[in-house]
Design a protein around this motif. Structure first.
Motif, PDB file in Angstrom:
ATOM      1  N   GLN A  45      -4.386  -8.717  -7.830  1.00  9.59           N
ATOM      2  CA  GLN A  45      -3.301  -8.807  -7.249  1.00  9.59           C
ATOM      3  C   GLN A  45      -2.800  -7.495  -6.699  1.00  9.59           C
ATOM      4  OE1 GLN A  45      -4.182  -9.118 -10.449  1.00  9.59           O
ATOM      5  NE2 GLN A  45      -2.918 -10.864 -11.569  1.00  9.59           N
ATOM      6  N   ARG A  46      -2.244  -7.433  -5.638  1.00 10.07           N
ATOM      7  CA  ARG A  46      -1.556  -6.420  -4.926  1.00 10.07           C
ATOM      8  C   ARG A  46      -0.053  -6.370  -4.796  1.00 10.07           C
ATOM      9  NH1 ARG A  46      -5.588  -4.308  -0.357  1.00 10.07           N
ATOM     10  NH2 ARG A  46      -3.832  -3.066   0.211  1.00 10.07           N
ATOM     11  N   VAL A  47       0.685  -5.401  -5.252  1.00  9.58           N
ATOM     12  CA  VAL A  47       1.864  -5.177  -4.898  1.00  9.58           C
ATOM     13  C   VAL A  47       2.450  -3.859  -4.230  1.00  9.58           C
ATOM     14  CG1 VAL A  47       2.630  -6.308  -6.871  1.00  9.58           C
ATOM     15  CG2 VAL A  47       2.416  -3.866  -7.057  1.00  9.58           C
ATOM     16  N   ASP A  92      14.537  24.639  -1.779  1.00 11.54           N
ATOM     17  CA  ASP A  92      13.334  24.972  -1.759  1.00 11.54           C
ATOM     18  C   ASP A  92      12.075  23.889  -2.249  1.00 11.54           C
ATOM     19  OD1 ASP A  92      13.816  24.720  -4.455  1.00 11.54           O
ATOM     20  OD2 ASP A  92      13.220  26.386  -5.215  1.00 11.54           O
ATOM     21  N   GLY A  93      12.597  22.801  -1.855  1.00  2.00           N
ATOM     22  CA  GLY A  93      11.744  21.571  -2.265  1.00  2.00           C
ATOM     23  C   GLY A  93      11.701  20.673  -1.217  1.00  2.00           C
ATOM     24  N   ALA A  94      11.395  19.484  -1.251  1.00  2.94           N
ATOM     25  CA  ALA A  94      11.369  18.318  -0.368  1.00  2.94           C
ATOM     26  C   ALA A  94      11.925  16.951  -0.906  1.00  2.94           C
ATOM     27  CB  ALA A  94      10.317  18.363   0.451  1.00  2.94           C
ATOM     28  N   TYR A  95      12.375  16.130  -0.244  1.00  2.00           N
ATOM     29  CA  TYR A  95      12.081  14.499  -0.709  1.00  2.00           C
ATOM     30  C   TYR A  95      11.392  13.698   0.132  1.00  2.00           C
ATOM     31  CZ  TYR A  95      15.860  12.867   2.540  1.00  2.00           C
ATOM     32  OH  TYR A  95      16.245  12.399   3.601  1.00  2.00           O
ATOM     33  N   GLU A  96      10.882  12.742  -0.451  1.00  3.72           N
ATOM     34  CA  GLU A  96      10.254  11.745   0.325  1.00  3.72           C
ATOM     35  C   GLU A  96      10.441  10.234  -0.032  1.00  3.72           C
ATOM     36  OE1 GLU A  96       5.236  10.179   0.323  1.00  3.72           O
ATOM     37  OE2 GLU A  96       6.054  11.676  -1.294  1.00  3.72           O
ATOM     38  N   ILE A  97      10.561   9.433   0.762  1.00  2.94           N
ATOM     39  CA  ILE A  97      10.664   8.036   0.763  1.00  2.94           C
ATOM     40  C   ILE A  97       9.296   7.614   1.166  1.00  2.94           C
ATOM     41  CG2 ILE A  97      11.996   6.000   1.429  1.00  2.94           C
ATOM     42  CD1 ILE A  97      14.281   7.874   1.947  1.00  2.94           C
ATOM     43  N   GLY A  98       8.841   6.790   0.220  1.00  7.47           N
ATOM     44  CA  GLY A  98       7.686   6.151   0.732  1.00  7.47           C
ATOM     45  C   GLY A  98       7.318   4.738  -0.013  1.00  7.47           C
ATOM     46  N   ARG A  99       5.966   4.110   0.348  1.00  9.31           N
ATOM     47  CA  ARG A  99       5.418   2.922  -0.246  1.00  9.31           C
ATOM     48  C   ARG A  99       4.165   3.084  -0.758  1.00  9.31           C
ATOM     49  NH1 ARG A  99       7.844  -1.865  -0.595  1.00  9.31           N
ATOM     50  NH2 ARG A  99       9.493  -1.474   1.029  1.00  9.31           N
ATOM     51  N   ALA A 100       3.985   2.151  -1.788  1.00 12.97           N
ATOM     52  CA  ALA A 100       2.595   2.534  -2.503  1.00 12.97           C
ATOM     53  C   ALA A 100       2.015   1.174  -2.230  1.00 12.97           C
ATOM     54  CB  ALA A 100       2.657   2.900  -3.923  1.00 12.97           C
ATOM     55  N   THR A 101       0.783   0.927  -2.422  1.00 14.48           N
ATOM     56  CA  THR A 101      -0.141  -0.201  -2.603  1.00 14.48           C
ATOM     57  C   THR A 101      -0.706  -0.156  -3.788  1.00 14.48           C
ATOM     58  OG1 THR A 101       0.156  -0.534   0.006  1.00 14.48           O
ATOM     59  CG2 THR A 101      -1.602  -1.765  -1.811  1.00 14.48           C
ATOM     60  N   LEU A 102      -0.603  -1.078  -4.521  1.00 14.80           N
ATOM     61  CA  LEU A 102      -1.187  -0.890  -6.085  1.00 14.80           C
ATOM     62  C   LEU A 102      -1.958  -2.192  -6.265  1.00 14.80           C
ATOM     63  CD1 LEU A 102       1.857  -0.076  -8.159  1.00 14.80           C
ATOM     64  CD2 LEU A 102       0.321   1.581  -7.126  1.00 14.80           C
ATOM     65  N   THR A 103      -3.182  -2.036  -6.530  1.00 19.41           N
ATOM     66  CA  THR A 103      -4.451  -3.134  -6.553  1.00 19.41           C
ATOM     67  C   THR A 103      -4.500  -3.104  -8.370  1.00 19.41           C
ATOM     68  OG1 THR A 103      -5.064  -2.940  -4.591  1.00 19.41           O
ATOM     69  CG2 THR A 103      -6.460  -4.260  -5.967  1.00 19.41           C
ATOM     70  N   PHE A 104      -4.092  -4.391  -8.870  1.00 16.87           N
ATOM     71  CA  PHE A 104      -4.291  -4.665 -10.405  1.00 16.87           C
ATOM     72  C   PHE A 104      -5.847  -5.044 -10.428  1.00 16.87           C
ATOM     73  CE2 PHE A 104       0.190  -5.280  -9.488  1.00 16.87           C
ATOM     74  CZ  PHE A 104       0.522  -3.929 -10.717  1.00 16.87           C
ATOM     75  N   ALA A 105      -6.096  -5.138 -11.678  1.00 12.04           N
ATOM     76  CA  ALA A 105      -7.586  -5.394 -12.306  1.00 12.04           C
ATOM     77  C   ALA A 105      -7.838  -6.855 -11.849  1.00 12.04           C
ATOM     78  CB  ALA A 105      -7.507  -5.292 -13.800  1.00 12.04           C
ATOM     79  N   GLY A 106      -6.870  -7.892 -11.935  1.00 12.24           N
ATOM     80  CA  GLY A 106      -7.156  -9.184 -11.356  1.00 12.24           C
ATOM     81  C   GLY A 106      -7.200  -9.268  -9.882  1.00 12.24           C
TER      82      GLY A 106
END
Length: 135
Positions: A106-108, A90-104
């Motif tokens: 930098q991106r991961v 009754d739900g779902a699963y997801e595979i994904g990718r995030a892009t995080l940008t930090f205060a300095g």
């Protein structure tokens, strides 16, 4: 059968995309705790890399607020991209990718797996785990 599954995936995708959009908008406006409260179920769990499991929407909101507030390594901007989304009971699963940008600046780009569940009329993350690719 495949038509039903396709319609289910389409409806689930619309719901999860809407939840992601609200999360990203709130987070990127500087409301990490409010964003997390919209994204997760009441009894959700997150499994951050190198840290203890965090359970419950309020504790998860505190986690993301602290992650956003760190002076140099605080996450200032989030982008989410779904790579795969499949019905799961009754739900779902997801595979994904995030892009995080930090205060300095930098991106991961961590990868994640999420179990989604419907709650309070919308799709919410129920279990969330992420980690980084090796360098």
């Amino acid at each position: 059968m495949s038509t039903i599954v396709t319609q289910d995936v389409t409806a689930i995708r619309r719901g999860t995309d809407e939840t992601h959009r609200r999360f990203v908008d709130a987070f990127n406006r500087g409301d990490a705790a409010g964003a997390a409260r919209q994204l997760y179920t009441r009894d959700a769990r997150i499994l951050p890399p190198g840290a203890e499991m965090v359970q419950g929407r309020d504790r998860i909101a505190e986690y993301w607020a602290a992650a956003a507030a760190a002076p140099q390594m605080g996450v200032r901007r989030v982008e989410l991209s779904t790579l795969d989304l499949q019905p799961l009971g009754d739900g779902a699963y997801e595979i994904g990718r995030a892009t995080l940008t930090f205060a300095g600046g930098q991106r991961v780009t961590p990868k994640y797996v999420v179990v989604w569940k419907q709650e309070d009329g919308g799709w919410r993350r129920h279990v969330d785990i992420w980690n980084m690719d090796t360098a």
